[in-house]
Design a protein around this motif. Structure first.
Motif, short mmCIF file in Angstrom:
data_model
loop_
_atom_site.label_atom_id
_atom_site.label_comp_id
_atom_site.label_asym_id
_atom_site.label_seq_id
_atom_site.Cartn_x
_atom_site.Cartn_y
_atom_site.Cartn_z
N VAL A 107 57.52 25.69 54.99
CA VAL A 107 57.56 24.29 54.55
C VAL A 107 58.33 23.50 55.61
CG1 VAL A 107 58.27 22.72 52.73
CG2 VAL A 107 57.50 25.04 52.13
N PRO A 108 57.68 22.51 56.24
CA PRO A 108 58.36 21.74 57.28
C PRO A 108 59.38 20.77 56.68
CG PRO A 108 56.16 20.85 56.90
CD PRO A 108 56.29 22.10 56.05
N THR A 109 60.37 20.42 57.47
CA THR A 109 61.44 19.55 56.96
C THR A 109 60.96 18.13 56.67
OG1 THR A 109 62.16 19.08 59.21
CG2 THR A 109 63.32 20.84 58.02
N HIS A 115 62.92 15.50 50.68
CA HIS A 115 63.28 14.09 50.60
C HIS A 115 63.09 13.50 49.20
CE1 HIS A 115 63.37 14.25 54.96
NE2 HIS A 115 62.23 14.91 54.88
N GLU A 116 62.81 14.32 48.22
CA GLU A 116 62.52 13.83 46.88
C GLU A 116 63.71 13.12 46.24
OE1 GLU A 116 59.94 13.00 43.93
OE2 GLU A 116 59.40 14.20 45.66
N MET A 117 64.85 13.75 46.23
CA MET A 117 66.04 13.14 45.63
C MET A 117 67.09 12.82 46.68
SD MET A 117 68.35 14.44 42.46
CE MET A 117 67.52 13.58 41.15
N PHE A 118 67.27 13.74 47.61
CA PHE A 118 68.21 13.57 48.71
C PHE A 118 67.48 13.90 50.00
CE2 PHE A 118 70.60 15.31 45.08
CZ PHE A 118 71.48 14.26 44.85
N THR A 119 67.96 13.41 51.11
CA THR A 119 67.39 13.80 52.39
C THR A 119 68.11 15.05 52.86
OG1 THR A 119 66.77 11.56 52.97
CG2 THR A 119 67.01 13.12 54.78
N VAL A 120 67.34 16.13 52.99
CA VAL A 120 67.87 17.40 53.48
C VAL A 120 67.28 17.59 54.87
CG1 VAL A 120 68.01 19.88 53.07
CG2 VAL A 120 67.98 18.30 51.12
N LYS A 121 68.12 17.65 55.86
CA LYS A 121 67.65 17.66 57.25
C LYS A 121 67.26 19.04 57.75
CE LYS A 121 70.01 13.51 58.24
NZ LYS A 121 70.69 12.58 58.85
#
Length: 168
Positions: A107-109, A115-121
């Motif tokens: 699964v690509p970033t 990015h659904e609830m928080f941005t996870v880098k």
């Protein structure tokens, strides 16, 4: 929940879900353990499997899990103990969802899940016991140094099986 009051948009954060959760006598959420052949499985939108590298599905469980996933169910498989556990799990899940029609993909970033609830880098590796015992490492096994988030999607791109591998 979003609501509009006096032309001001407000966000009420006190409640993120209205999903009812039953509690035990210690006020801890109750979990439900089901066999993959039980009818009640169809009432569960989300399944969590830990240490899937030890899973051994019989033919009825293979059919039950396949039916559940293809009807819209979601399985999160987490806590693999190295490459041997991953290889064993892949063999079992391939009996449920063959690789030709259902490839396992990283699964690509930029996927919405990050990015659904928080941005996870990036995919974090949650520290294992090796971090807490003073060895200053996040991985638990030498063959589990780089974390992965992998998925099996249906024909429309919906994630059916999410696999957190090497992210313990």
């Amino acid at each position: 929940m979003l609501f509009r009051s006096d032309e001001n948009l407000s966000i009420r954060l006190s409640e993120l879900s209205r999903t009812p959760v039953s509690m035990d006598e210690n006020k801890e959420p109750k979990s439900l353990l089901l066999n993959l052949t039980q009818r009640e499985l169809s009432h569960c939108p989300f399944l969590m499997m830990t240490e899937p590298g030890g899973a051994l599905f019989d033919e009825r469980e293979v059919a039950g899990l396949r039916e559940y996933l293809l009807k819209g169910g979601f399985l999160w498989a987490d806590d693999f103990w190295g490459e041997y556990a991953w290889d064993y799990w892949e063999n079992q899940i391939r009996r449920v969802l063959p690789s030709g029609a259902y490839p396992i993909v990283d699964v690509p970033t930029d996927h919405v899940i990050f990015h659904e609830m928080f941005t996870v880098k990036g995919l974090p590796q949650i520290p294992g016991i090796g971090y807490w015992d003073g060895a200053d490492r996040t991985w638990e096994r030498p063959d589990a140094r780089v974390p992965h988030l992998r998925a099996i999607n249906d024909s429309r791109g919906r994630i059916m099986v999410l696999m957190t591998h090497r992210s313990e």
